[in-house]
Scaffold this motif. Structure first.
Motif, PDB file in Angstrom:
ATOM      1  N   GLU A  42      57.208  -2.379  -4.267  1.00 41.02           N
ATOM      2  CA  GLU A  42      57.614  -2.637  -5.649  1.00 41.02           C
ATOM      3  C   GLU A  42      58.010  -1.353  -6.371  1.00 41.02           C
ATOM      4  O   GLU A  42      59.018  -1.321  -7.095  1.00 41.02           O
ATOM      5  CB  GLU A  42      56.462  -3.318  -6.398  1.00 41.02           C
ATOM      6  CG  GLU A  42      56.805  -3.683  -7.833  1.00 41.02           C
ATOM      7  CD  GLU A  42      55.654  -4.356  -8.554  1.00 41.02           C
ATOM      8  OE1 GLU A  42      55.809  -4.682  -9.744  1.00 41.02           O
ATOM      9  OE2 GLU A  42      54.582  -4.549  -7.926  1.00 41.02           O
ATOM     10  N   PHE A  43      57.235  -0.282  -6.163  1.00 44.05           N
ATOM     11  CA  PHE A  43      57.548   1.001  -6.793  1.00 44.05           C
ATOM     12  C   PHE A  43      58.922   1.496  -6.352  1.00 44.05           C
ATOM     13  O   PHE A  43      59.719   1.990  -7.158  1.00 44.05           O
ATOM     14  CB  PHE A  43      56.470   2.030  -6.428  1.00 44.05           C
ATOM     15  CG  PHE A  43      56.656   3.379  -7.072  1.00 44.05           C
ATOM     16  CD1 PHE A  43      55.984   3.707  -8.242  1.00 44.05           C
ATOM     17  CD2 PHE A  43      57.517   4.335  -6.520  1.00 44.05           C
ATOM     18  CE1 PHE A  43      56.158   4.950  -8.841  1.00 44.05           C
ATOM     19  CE2 PHE A  43      57.706   5.563  -7.115  1.00 44.05           C
ATOM     20  CZ  PHE A  43      57.018   5.876  -8.281  1.00 44.05           C
ATOM     21  N   ASN A  44      59.217   1.359  -5.065  1.00 37.89           N
ATOM     22  CA  ASN A  44      60.483   1.849  -4.517  1.00 37.89           C
ATOM     23  C   ASN A  44      61.667   1.097  -5.121  1.00 37.89           C
ATOM     24  O   ASN A  44      62.696   1.695  -5.459  1.00 37.89           O
ATOM     25  CB  ASN A  44      60.488   1.708  -2.996  1.00 37.89           C
ATOM     26  CG  ASN A  44      61.494   2.616  -2.327  1.00 37.89           C
ATOM     27  OD1 ASN A  44      62.113   3.463  -2.953  1.00 37.89           O
ATOM     28  ND2 ASN A  44      61.656   2.459  -1.024  1.00 37.89           N
ATOM     29  N   GLU A  45      61.525  -0.210  -5.273  1.00 44.05           N
ATOM     30  CA  GLU A  45      62.614  -1.005  -5.857  1.00 44.05           C
ATOM     31  C   GLU A  45      62.897  -0.566  -7.291  1.00 44.05           C
ATOM     32  O   GLU A  45      64.061  -0.414  -7.691  1.00 44.05           O
ATOM     33  CB  GLU A  45      62.244  -2.487  -5.801  1.00 44.05           C
ATOM     34  CG  GLU A  45      62.255  -3.063  -4.390  1.00 44.05           C
ATOM     35  CD  GLU A  45      61.669  -4.461  -4.317  1.00 44.05           C
ATOM     36  OE1 GLU A  45      61.076  -4.894  -5.339  1.00 44.05           O
ATOM     37  OE2 GLU A  45      61.795  -5.111  -3.260  1.00 44.05           O
ATOM     38  N   ASN A  46      61.842  -0.350  -8.077  1.00 46.81           N
ATOM     39  CA  ASN A  46      62.016   0.106  -9.463  1.00 46.81           C
ATOM     40  C   ASN A  46      62.603   1.516  -9.518  1.00 46.81           C
ATOM     41  O   ASN A  46      63.464   1.817 -10.357  1.00 46.81           O
ATOM     42  CB  ASN A  46      60.676   0.065 -10.205  1.00 46.81           C
ATOM     43  CG  ASN A  46      60.156  -1.343 -10.373  1.00 46.81           C
ATOM     44  OD1 ASN A  46      60.928  -2.294 -10.424  1.00 46.81           O
ATOM     45  ND2 ASN A  46      58.838  -1.483 -10.460  1.00 46.81           N
ATOM     46  N   MET A  47      62.139   2.378  -8.611  1.00 45.94           N
ATOM     47  CA  MET A  47      62.629   3.758  -8.576  1.00 45.94           C
ATOM     48  C   MET A  47      64.114   3.807  -8.249  1.00 45.94           C
ATOM     49  O   MET A  47      64.883   4.540  -8.888  1.00 45.94           O
ATOM     50  CB  MET A  47      61.830   4.568  -7.541  1.00 45.94           C
ATOM     51  CG  MET A  47      62.287   6.018  -7.385  1.00 45.94           C
ATOM     52  SD  MET A  47      61.272   6.942  -6.203  1.00 45.94           S
ATOM     53  CE  MET A  47      61.755   6.176  -4.643  1.00 45.94           C
ATOM     54  N   GLN A  48      64.545   3.030  -7.255  1.00 43.53           N
ATOM     55  CA  GLN A  48      65.953   3.043  -6.866  1.00 43.53           C
ATOM     56  C   GLN A  48      66.843   2.499  -7.976  1.00 43.53           C
ATOM     57  O   GLN A  48      67.960   2.978  -8.186  1.00 43.53           O
ATOM     58  CB  GLN A  48      66.151   2.246  -5.574  1.00 43.53           C
ATOM     59  CG  GLN A  48      65.468   2.829  -4.347  1.00 43.53           C
ATOM     60  CD  GLN A  48      65.930   4.228  -4.004  1.00 43.53           C
ATOM     61  OE1 GLN A  48      67.017   4.661  -4.404  1.00 43.53           O
ATOM     62  NE2 GLN A  48      65.102   4.967  -3.255  1.00 43.53           N
ATOM     63  N   ALA A  49      66.358   1.491  -8.693  1.00 44.46           N
ATOM     64  CA  ALA A  49      67.132   0.949  -9.811  1.00 44.46           C
ATOM     65  C   ALA A  49      67.325   2.010 -10.893  1.00 44.46           C
ATOM     66  O   ALA A  49      68.425   2.162 -11.449  1.00 44.46           O
ATOM     67  CB  ALA A  49      66.428  -0.280 -10.385  1.00 44.46           C
ATOM     68  N   GLU A  50      66.274   2.758 -11.179  1.00 42.79           N
ATOM     69  CA  GLU A  50      66.352   3.820 -12.195  1.00 42.79           C
ATOM     70  C   GLU A  50      67.294   4.935 -11.749  1.00 42.79           C
ATOM     71  O   GLU A  50      68.122   5.423 -12.538  1.00 42.79           O
ATOM     72  CB  GLU A  50      64.956   4.373 -12.453  1.00 42.79           C
ATOM     73  CG  GLU A  50      64.904   5.649 -13.292  1.00 42.79           C
ATOM     74  CD  GLU A  50      65.370   5.445 -14.725  1.00 42.79           C
ATOM     75  OE1 GLU A  50      65.748   6.441 -15.367  1.00 42.79           O
ATOM     76  OE2 GLU A  50      65.355   4.287 -15.208  1.00 42.79           O
TER      77      GLU A  50
END
Length: 485
Positions: A458-466
């Motif tokens: 979940e953290f990775n998905e949010n990080m990549q979006a940012e």
């Protein structure tokens, strides 16, 4: 700033990128599986001396690896930052590879040890200048999470083929070309591997592209790059994981070579192999160890294809890695149990161990690519080359320390170097321990390191979006500035 709108990578480019790691593994697998035994049985060096050479070669990387990381980050050519290094270093890498397995005919053991040390350090240095930019290239080909996992999955499918070739065919090729002359057999085999590696490096350079660039406002600052990287918890976790993994892989790979020659009953091995092929008793060791490695490589190959991407996409890279590495530690420890005549149990354990380890194989470098993104996410700066150089340094230190520990332990237990030597029970016990309990414990260290890795699915998905939003904003700003000009 040059922006590639699409982060999709074609199958052709994924395969082309994979060829570079296949080339590197024609060298790396030789260092991990055969280098220690080559030094003891061909050069005739004591196990502790041979292990010390491997350690010295790895320690030399403490200066070399960060340097090449800094240099590659600051390289600016029409081919990109990292691609040019793959082709620039291909010839010296292959030459030093050949020299590391060349016997110059020196009889004085001190001079032999000196030659082995110098040639090994040169090979490890060339490995750094080639492999750090290569692995960094994988971190800038795309920012798409699934594409990055796909790249590393295909990469390690191809690597498994190289592993299959080196682990399974090296000893038969040495016997074929040597015809009783070990040195002639080794150097002929290595020259073939070096020529193939050179061609594969050219393919990688020709077909790959770099899509991720540092933020356009980023100023060159080595001190800040070092600080950002070394203070990042995800980087520290991956560095410790990589070190423990490659200490273990080098130790186990080297030890199993001795295990099959001295601990396994050769007649029982011959009888086991005779169910599948015709084997002469004097061929049991070379064919048996090759078959053992080839089976492990095939199981790993299937596991990478069928399990790695599926498990990583469903449960995330971190959880998949932790569970699979824990199982790998368990099955590795079990190698202490088989008696010298229980060959079938050894192959069953190898099957289970290889299947457990397979899903982790592509994940390591995909996770390191995520670490480079995490450093950019936290600090608004990107230093891909330095990030990867630190991980490759941990890998090389692990490789050297693993071989050194294996050599020192078997030497402490009384191992006598030489292909015709007979080992006592104490030496056999040392070989069994370094093939089971010690590497199993070090795998567990890797599991502990993963516990502190913060980049969940979940953290990775949010990080990549940012990060994608930041890069798009930077591209739009640069486009507007160009229009104003």
């Amino acid at each position: 700033m040059k922006i590639n709108a699409s982060q999709k990578v074609s199958l052709k480019e994924k395969l082309g990128y994979s060829m570079g790691d296949a080339a590197a593994n024609l060298v790396f697998q030789m260092m991990m599986i055969f280098q220690l035994k080559f030094y003891t049985d061909v050069f005739g060096l004591d196990g502790a001396v041979a292990g010390s050479i491997l350690m010295i070669g790895s320690i030399s990387a403490i200066i070399v690896d960060p340097t090449i990381g800094i240099l590659s980050d600051r390289t600016d050519t029409r081919w990109g930052k990292f691609r040019p290094w793959v082709i620039w270093t291909a010839i010296p890498f292959c030459i030093f590879y050949i020299l590391a397995f060349y016997n110059p005919g020196i009889h004085d053991k001190e001079l032999v040890a000196t030659y082995a040390t110098v040639s090994y350090v040169l090979m490890m240095t060339a490995y750094s200048f080639n492999n750090i930019p290569y692995t960094s290239l994988g971190g800038v080909m795309t920012s798409d999470i699934k594409e990055r996992t796909s790249i590393t999955t295909i990469r390690f499918i191809v690597v498994t083929i190289a592993q299959f070739v080196v682990q399974g065919l090296t000893l038969p090729l040495v016997d074929h070309f040597g015809q009783g002359n070990l040195q002639r057999g080794w150097i002929s085999t290595i020259i073939i591997y070096a020529l193939v590696a050179f061609c594969l490096f050219i393919v990688t350079f020709m077909v790959t592209r770099e899509r991720i660039q540092p933020p356009p406002t980023q100023k060159s600052n080595v001190r800040i790059d070092i600080k950002d990287t070394l203070s990042d918890v995800s980087w520290n976790s991956m560095a410790l994981l990589t070190f423990s993994l490659f200490v273990t892989l080098a130790m186990w790979g080297s030890a199993m070579n001795f295990y099959f020659q001295y601990n396994v009953d050769q007649q029982s091995l011959c009888n086991f192999l005779s169910h599948f092929i015709e084997v002469e008793p004097d061929e049991a060791y070379s064919l048996g160890f090759s078959a053992f490695n080839m089976m492990g490589a095939l199981v790993q190959f299937v596991g990478v294809i069928c399990l790695s991407r599926f498990l990583a996409n469903k449960y995330g890279k971190k959880l998949t890695f932790m569970v699979c590495l824990s199982l790998t530690a368990f099955f590795t420890a079990m190698f202490y149990i088989p008696s010298p005549t229980d060959v079938s149990l050894m192959f069953v354990l190898n099957f289970l161990r290889s299947l457990a380890y397979a899903p982790t194989v592509p994940l390591l470098w995909a996770m390191i690519g995520d670490v480079a993104d995490h450093i950019e996410f936290e600090n608004h700066r990107r230093a891909t080359g330095f990030c990867f150089s630190g991980i490759v340094l941990a890998l090389k230190l692990g490789l050297g320390f693993g071989g050194a520990i294996a050599g020192i332990i078997i030497s402490m237990f009384g191992y006598v170097p030489g292909t015709d030597s007979v080992q006592n029970e104490s030496a056999m016990e040392g070989i069994r321990i370094v093939s089971s309990f010690v590497p199993a414990f070090l795998f567990c260290v890797g599991v502990v390191a993963l516990h502190f890795y913060p980049i969940t699915k979940e953290f990775n998905e949010n990080m990549q979006a940012e990060l994608t939003a930041r890069r798009n904003m930077a591209a739009q700003s640069e486009l507007e500035n160009e229009i104003v000009k």
